[in-house]
Write an enzyme that holds these catalytic residues in place. Structure first.
Site, mmCIF file in Angstrom:
data_model
loop_
_atom_site.group_PDB
_atom_site.id
_atom_site.type_symbol
_atom_site.label_atom_id
_atom_site.label_comp_id
_atom_site.label_asym_id
_atom_site.label_seq_id
_atom_site.Cartn_x
_atom_site.Cartn_y
_atom_site.Cartn_z
ATOM 1 N N HIS A 157 -2.057 -3.920 0.561
ATOM 2 C CA HIS A 157 -2.206 -4.448 -1.056
ATOM 3 C C HIS A 157 -2.761 -3.420 -1.704
ATOM 4 O O HIS A 157 -3.993 -2.629 -1.445
ATOM 5 C CB HIS A 157 -3.211 -5.754 -1.155
ATOM 6 C CG HIS A 157 -2.851 -6.276 -2.597
ATOM 7 N ND1 HIS A 157 -3.555 -7.386 -2.974
ATOM 8 C CD2 HIS A 157 -2.238 -5.973 -3.503
ATOM 9 C CE1 HIS A 157 -3.233 -7.669 -4.173
ATOM 10 N NE2 HIS A 157 -2.193 -7.049 -4.384
ATOM 11 N N LEU A 158 -1.914 -2.572 -2.819
ATOM 12 C CA LEU A 158 -2.258 -1.472 -3.110
ATOM 13 C C LEU A 158 -3.592 -1.164 -3.637
ATOM 14 O O LEU A 158 -4.108 -2.084 -4.763
ATOM 15 C CB LEU A 158 -1.054 -1.124 -4.536
ATOM 16 C CG LEU A 158 -1.439 0.252 -4.941
ATOM 17 C CD1 LEU A 158 -1.366 1.537 -4.191
ATOM 18 C CD2 LEU A 158 -0.415 0.534 -6.143
ATOM 19 N N HIS A 159 -4.371 -0.155 -3.240
ATOM 20 C CA HIS A 159 -5.610 0.024 -3.572
ATOM 21 C C HIS A 159 -6.126 1.287 -3.325
ATOM 22 O O HIS A 159 -5.498 2.042 -2.307
ATOM 23 C CB HIS A 159 -6.702 -1.071 -3.062
ATOM 24 C CG HIS A 159 -6.681 -0.772 -1.547
ATOM 25 N ND1 HIS A 159 -5.953 -1.131 -0.564
ATOM 26 C CD2 HIS A 159 -7.557 -0.092 -0.815
ATOM 27 C CE1 HIS A 159 -6.152 -1.036 0.397
ATOM 28 N NE2 HIS A 159 -7.314 -0.263 0.479
ATOM 29 N N LEU A 160 -7.080 2.152 -4.179
ATOM 30 C CA LEU A 160 -7.490 3.252 -4.015
ATOM 31 C C LEU A 160 -8.999 2.889 -3.651
ATOM 32 O O LEU A 160 -9.716 1.858 -4.104
ATOM 33 C CB LEU A 160 -7.273 4.349 -5.005
ATOM 34 C CG LEU A 160 -6.031 5.145 -5.030
ATOM 35 C CD1 LEU A 160 -5.111 3.921 -5.791
ATOM 36 C CD2 LEU A 160 -6.042 6.310 -6.006
ATOM 37 N N GLN B 93 0.755 -1.112 -0.013
ATOM 38 C CA GLN B 93 -0.037 0.001 0.063
ATOM 39 C C GLN B 93 0.809 1.262 -0.032
ATOM 40 O O GLN B 93 1.156 1.953 1.340
ATOM 41 C CB GLN B 93 -1.096 0.053 1.206
ATOM 42 C CG GLN B 93 -2.072 1.016 1.194
ATOM 43 C CD GLN B 93 -3.121 1.103 0.062
ATOM 44 O OE1 GLN B 93 -2.861 0.269 -0.835
ATOM 45 N NE2 GLN B 93 -3.978 1.710 0.275
#
Length: 385
Positions: free
Chosen positions: A216-219, A179
């Site tokens: 965990h990369l998210h927008l 993230q």
């Protein structure tokens, strides 16, 4: 006009039999320069709180239709009803909403120790979600700047929604990205705002320590049919080039970046914002980011037009974990003025003063805030050289 690859309006819908979901290809939502609407999107004067009263773009139609179907299929942890909403009396204009079920039924956030923590495949991540939770993949046409950096951005339902249409933008989940904000993810978030005809479709990012619940990369993206104070709050310039402003008149001043829309100006903004978030991450400073249509920087008024996109970045105290006893937890939407409240008692008793106190408790100490501001101004100055 944006279109799915097979030009079938129902292509974003799942087959009725859930046994067929595993074999269902993820549909592409294809868009180009002409689909990014920078100007002419304003709040209606009479009924700003009615989502259905506003026109829909192809993006809005695809997202809302697919999201509604997932509601009917029972893929959410709870069925979101119309949320009780109030504008708190006072100068700020907080939008408070009662969302008891999210407070009770959302997945327990993971435990982190660092803003820079590495991705852990053993923890929950977006490679472990049900196939039906994915709505579509954002796919940029070659006429857009940065297309050579094309990434697969999945649009996924948030199973514990804050509001109608609450989705997650997840870049290439199989890569296992932590993230930490990256240019491709930010570009997708800003372009999603520009793809929507609704002035209340907003996008945001929480860092680790800034109330992100999954590493965990998210927008986040969601509709809120109410104006927020960050859209038109005044600001003052911090650098000679006018690229970085300090947002004023809010409980937590934020760093304001602004673009009138797609093109080289947007690409420059993405670079500047990610340089700032890289600095914060590298120095173990938690942060939140919010993307909304808004007025240009400087002196503004409640009647100022939403002529472009505001990206607001807050550096804040790290908070690793949820404070269960508070009326709300301070993350991207709370800093922007949207307060999802967890209990009926807190909702009925919440005042602007109490909300301001909770938000200000997350601010950096003054000396550290000054140090961060000086560092970000220096970063913007380096870009001009």
């Amino acid at each position: 006009m944006a279109f799915p690859n097979d030009s079938n309006e129902t292509s974003y819908l799942l087959p009725p039999n859930n046994e067929d979901w595993d074999g269902q290809a993820i549909p592409d939502f294809v868009y180009g320069q002409k689909d990014l609407m920078a100007e002419g999107i304003q709040w209606p004067r009479n009924a700003p709180g009615i989502l259905e009263a506003l026109p829909q773009s192809p993006f809005d139609a695809a997202l809302c239709c697919a999201w509604k179907q997932r509601v009917e299929l029972g893929l959410f942890r709870y069925r979101l009803r119309e949320l009780q909403t109030q504008i708190l009396p006072g100068a700020v204009g907080f939008v408070a909403q009662l969302n008891v079920e999210r407070g009770v039924q959302r997945r327990r956030p993971q435990t982190f120790k660092s803003v820079r923590q590495a991705f852990d495949p053993e923890q929950f991540n977006f490679n472990k979600i049900q196939p039906g939770e994915v709505l579509f993949r954002l796919h940029r046409e070659p006429d857009l700047p940065g297309t050579l950096l094309q990434e697969d951005i999945l649009v996924v339902i948030n199973v514990s929604p804050l509001e109608w249409g609450h989705v997650l933008l997840v870049p290439e989940p199989a890569r296992g990205l932590p993230q930490r904000l990256l240019p491709g993810a930010l570009r997708a978030g800003i372009e999603a705002v520009l793809l929507s005809l609704h002035p209340g479709f907003r996008v945001g990012f929480n860092s680790l320590g800034g109330l992100a619940s999954v590493n965990h990369l998210h927008l986040h993206g969601y509709y809120l049919a109410h104006r927020l104070p960050v859209e038109q709050a005044p600001s003052k310039p911090l650098d000679p080039g006018g690229h970085l402003h300090l947002l004023q008149g809010l409980p937590a001043p934020g760093f304001l970046f602004y673009t009138r829309g797609p093109g080289l100006d947007l690409e420059s903004l993405i670079c500047r914002v990610c340089r700032a978030t890289d600095y914060l991450t590298d120095h173990e400073i938690a942060h939140n980011l919010f993307v909304t249509r808004g007025a240009p920087p400087g002196k503004t008024s409640p009647s100022s037009a939403l002529t472009g996109v505001r990206v607001i970045l807050w550096a804040r105290k790290s908070c690793f974990g949820i404070k269960d006893g508070e009326a709300f937890n301070v993350a991207l939407c709370e800093l922007a003025g949207h307060l999802p409240v967890k209990t009926s008692q807190d909702f009925s008793s919440l005042t602007e003063a109490a909300a301001v106190a909770l938000i200000q408790d997350c601010r950096l100490p003054p000396s550290q805030a000054e140090e961060v501001q000086a560092a970000l101004v220096a970063l913007m100055s380096q870009e001009e050289q």
